[in-house]
Design a protein around this motif. Structure first.
Motif, mmCIF file in Angstrom:
data_model
loop_
_atom_site.group_PDB
_atom_site.id
_atom_site.type_symbol
_atom_site.label_atom_id
_atom_site.label_comp_id
_atom_site.label_asym_id
_atom_site.label_seq_id
_atom_site.Cartn_x
_atom_site.Cartn_y
_atom_site.Cartn_z
ATOM 1 N N TYR A 51 39.193 52.249 28.948
ATOM 2 C CA TYR A 51 38.223 51.956 29.998
ATOM 3 C C TYR A 51 38.611 52.636 31.300
ATOM 4 O O TYR A 51 39.781 52.766 31.616
ATOM 5 C CB TYR A 51 38.141 50.436 30.252
ATOM 6 N N ARG A 52 37.615 53.013 32.052
ATOM 7 C CA ARG A 52 37.833 53.574 33.384
ATOM 8 C C ARG A 52 38.089 52.420 34.344
ATOM 9 O O ARG A 52 37.187 51.638 34.634
ATOM 10 C CB ARG A 52 36.580 54.358 33.780
ATOM 11 N N LYS A 53 39.324 52.289 34.791
ATOM 12 C CA LYS A 53 39.720 51.175 35.656
ATOM 13 C C LYS A 53 40.109 51.696 37.025
ATOM 14 O O LYS A 53 40.798 52.701 37.142
ATOM 15 C CB LYS A 53 40.928 50.424 35.074
ATOM 16 N N CYS A 65 40.451 44.545 40.495
ATOM 17 C CA CYS A 65 40.204 45.658 39.586
ATOM 18 C C CYS A 65 38.725 45.669 39.220
ATOM 19 O O CYS A 65 38.086 44.626 39.116
ATOM 20 C CB CYS A 65 41.038 45.487 38.321
ATOM 21 N N SER A 67 36.414 47.778 36.224
ATOM 22 C CA SER A 67 36.484 48.732 35.116
ATOM 23 C C SER A 67 35.138 48.800 34.413
ATOM 24 O O SER A 67 34.345 47.857 34.444
ATOM 25 C CB SER A 67 37.592 48.352 34.133
#
Length: 151
Positions: A51-53, A65, A67
């Motif tokens: 995942y793009r976090k 955060c 994501s």
């Protein structure tokens, strides 16, 4: 209050475990389980690779955060948006949703789930972030609302 975002990398796994645990402890207590709470460092490393976090920084301090994952062309799932309790209610989550909409320049539809009985979450996503409830679903003993925002 200066809010910034930094893309997470594998070295951030332990930091993110701590952020998730602080953010989701209340849900763990309330529901008896929570997918964001109690992850191991290895589980978080795998999540970072999938995942793009982005780590949310408030005055250079990591406080949350956000994501997401691309489900299909222009359709993204916000897999996590969390802010540690001491920083909630300060507009950080709202800014994070705006940040996501700017970095995902091709988004047509955003979706996410949250427990439907968490009235503060429902209000946040509908009133502050422009989502509407599309449907409900069940995950174990928790009734979830599926939220959608379309461009």
């Amino acid at each position: 209050m200066k809010i910034e975002y930094r893309q997470a990398n594998i070295e951030d796994a332990e930091l993110l475990v701590n952020i998730y645990n602080a953010s989701f402890y209340g849900d763990y207590v309330r529901y008896g389980s929570c997918p964001g709470y109690g992850q191991t460092k290895e589980m978080m490393e795998e999540s970072i690779s999938k995942y793009r976090k982005h780590i949310i920084l408030c005055d250079n301090e990591p406080v949350g955060c956000v994501s997401c994952v691309n489900l299909e062309n222009g359709v993204y799932e916000i897999s996590c948006l969390c802010v540690i309790p001491e920083y909630q209610g300060k507009g950080i989550g709202t800014q994070a949703m705006q940040f996501v909409k700017t970095i995902l320049d091709d988004w047509k539809k955003l979706t996410l789930v949250t427990p439907i009985d968490k009235k503060e979450n429902v209000k946040f996503y509908t009133e502050k972030c422009g989502f509407h409830i599309e449907s409900t679903e069940r995950n174990g003993n928790v009734e979830l609302a599926r939220f959608v925002a379309e461009r």
